[in-house]
Design an enzyme around this catalytic site. Structure first.
Site, PDB file in Angstrom:
ATOM      1  N   LYS A  54       0.626  -0.901  -0.159  1.00  0.00           N
ATOM      2  CA  LYS A  54       0.097  -0.116  -0.202  1.00  0.00           C
ATOM      3  C   LYS A  54       0.941   1.219  -0.030  1.00  0.00           C
ATOM      4  O   LYS A  54       0.675   2.158  -0.363  1.00  0.00           O
ATOM      5  CB  LYS A  54      -0.898   0.014   1.205  1.00  0.00           C
ATOM      6  CG  LYS A  54      -2.098  -0.958   1.405  1.00  0.00           C
ATOM      7  CD  LYS A  54      -2.894  -1.497   2.303  1.00  0.00           C
ATOM      8  CE  LYS A  54      -4.541  -2.342   2.339  1.00  0.00           C
ATOM      9  NZ  LYS A  54      -5.049  -2.638   3.261  1.00  0.00           N
ATOM     10  N   GLN A  98      -4.804  -1.421   9.925  1.00  0.00           N
ATOM     11  CA  GLN A  98      -4.913  -2.867   9.140  1.00  0.00           C
ATOM     12  C   GLN A  98      -5.854  -3.475  10.360  1.00  0.00           C
ATOM     13  O   GLN A  98      -5.047  -3.810  11.077  1.00  0.00           O
ATOM     14  CB  GLN A  98      -3.247  -2.571   8.630  1.00  0.00           C
ATOM     15  CG  GLN A  98      -3.246  -4.042   7.821  1.00  0.00           C
ATOM     16  CD  GLN A  98      -3.770  -4.174   6.833  1.00  0.00           C
ATOM     17  OE1 GLN A  98      -3.162  -3.514   6.156  1.00  0.00           O
ATOM     18  NE2 GLN A  98      -3.858  -5.522   5.896  1.00  0.00           N
ATOM     19  N   ASP A 121     -11.145   3.074   4.474  1.00  0.00           N
ATOM     20  CA  ASP A 121     -11.701   1.756   3.721  1.00  0.00           C
ATOM     21  C   ASP A 121     -12.892   2.159   3.746  1.00  0.00           C
ATOM     22  O   ASP A 121     -13.490   1.434   3.695  1.00  0.00           O
ATOM     23  CB  ASP A 121     -11.496   1.165   5.183  1.00  0.00           C
ATOM     24  CG  ASP A 121     -10.277  -0.228   5.706  1.00  0.00           C
ATOM     25  OD1 ASP A 121      -9.846  -0.335   4.929  1.00  0.00           O
ATOM     26  OD2 ASP A 121      -9.584   0.095   6.605  1.00  0.00           O
TER      27      ASP A 121
HETATM   28  N1  GUN Z   1      -6.869  -6.470   6.622  1.00  0.00           N
HETATM   29  C1  GUN Z   1      -7.453  -6.971   5.067  1.00  0.00           C
HETATM   30  N2  GUN Z   1      -8.516  -6.238   4.209  1.00  0.00           N
HETATM   31  C2  GUN Z   1      -8.438  -5.185   5.001  1.00  0.00           C
HETATM   32  C3  GUN Z   1      -8.817  -4.191   4.430  1.00  0.00           C
HETATM   33  O1  GUN Z   1      -9.553  -3.497   2.595  1.00  0.00           O
HETATM   34  N3  GUN Z   1      -8.246  -3.079   4.784  1.00  0.00           N
HETATM   35  C4  GUN Z   1      -8.208  -2.677   6.462  1.00  0.00           C
HETATM   36  N4  GUN Z   1      -8.216  -1.465   6.943  1.00  0.00           N
HETATM   37  N5  GUN Z   1      -7.553  -4.514   6.945  1.00  0.00           N
HETATM   38  C5  GUN Z   1      -7.757  -5.271   5.915  1.00  0.00           C
END
Ligand code: GUN
Length: 289
Positions: A54, A98, A121
């Site tokens: 990311k 996360q 998100d």
């Molecule tokens: N863990 C796995 N996928 C995601 C996501 O799309 N957002 C977040 N914050 N954590 C994740």
């Protein structure tokens, strides 16, 4: 017949270019770069890899990326304080915590603590609720948004079609069901207690597998010509595996997303798009997304 293989890598690359152009446009207007802050608690290897990817993609697109790497013994109060500081920080446009968080941390409280105006998100109940109402706000959850983008860019018909989503997680299954409903599909959400899962799936014109069980969706689950979207990404000794058994499904389906190279790259592209959309709103500037 053999399925059209949906190239998520190529679609994600073109979205990342759109985002980079939006960042450049903000710069040309004398506005600051969008700022994305990611909170990573603990040392989950898969999470660390996702977050690194990311960060790299964000910086390449012209987004100011900040990683707040935290020890695994943080309490809920510690994480809530951190999120509160990011909410108050004017240089931060978008916040992502996360998941999964360590068990001692109250994930629900943390998700609700992120300002809805900085919710990269789209998991905050206000943003989620707007999506469920059929009037999504600026941001929606990244992985289901990526699935919808792939279906749309490959001109897969949605309105009036039957969609079946296998999996009811808050990250994928539930928001994707809302998005498909908003796009006028007739949607069924299946889960571990659904009887005759294969029979229900065989009714789908659009079948989405988000179970985390590698290879469980084989040709018995697929209507000929259906669009099959594989959200699974289970690490195995042979590399990452999806929920779909590609060998048996590819000859039956009309479209298929591969793993890797299908939905996976889209999640990051949509995070960048959400970040720029939030930043543009905070600067009252237009963007293409
Ligand atoms: N863990 C796995 N996928 C995601 C996501 O799309 N957002 C977040 N914050 N954590 C994740």
């Amino acid at each position: 017949m053999s399925a059209v293989i949906i190239d998520g890598k190529a679609v994600a690359a073109s979205i990342r270019e759109e985002v980079a152009r939006d960042c450049a446009a903000l710069r040309d207007q004398g506005l600051s770069a969008p700022g994305l802050s990611v909170v990573l608690v603990g040392d989950n290897e898969a999470s660390a890899l996702y977050v690194r990817n990311k960060g790299r993609a964000a910086e390449r697109a012209g987004i100011a990326f900040q990683l707040l790497q935290q020890p695994s013994d943080l309490t809920s109060a510690d994480v809530l304080r951190l999120v509160g500081d990011l909410n108050d920080d004017a240089s931060v446009d978008a916040i992502l915590v996360q998941l999964p968080l360590p068990p001692q941390v109250d994930s629900r409280a943390v998700i609700e603590a992120v300002s809805p105006a900085k919710d990269a998100d789209g998991f905050h109940p206000l943003n989620f609720g707007r999506l469920a109402e059929g009037s999504p706000g600026v941001v929606t959850p990244c992985t289901p948004q990526g699935c919808m983008e792939l279906v749309r860019r490959y001109d897969v018909p949605i309105a009036g079609r039957r969609a079946v989503v296998v999996g009811r997680s808050t990250i994928v299954g539930r928001p994707l069901a809302a998005m498909l409903t908003n796009a006028d599909a007739t949607v069924t959400v299946c889960h571990s207690r659904t009887p005759d899962l294969a029979g229900v799936c065989r009714e789908a014109d659009i079948l989405v597998a988000a179970t985390g069980r590698p290879g469980m969706i084989d040709e018995r689950f697929v209507k000929p010509g259906a669009c099959v979207i594989d959200v699974g990404t289970t690490p195995t000794p042979d590399g990452v595996r999806g929920d779909v058994d590609r060998v048996s499904v590819e000859p039956v389906a009309g479209w298929l997303t591969p793993v890797p190279g299908g939905v996976g790259p889209m999640t990051i592209a949509m995070l960048l798009r959400n970040t720029v959309a939030l930043a543009a709103l905070r600067r009252r500037a237009p963007v293409s997304a």
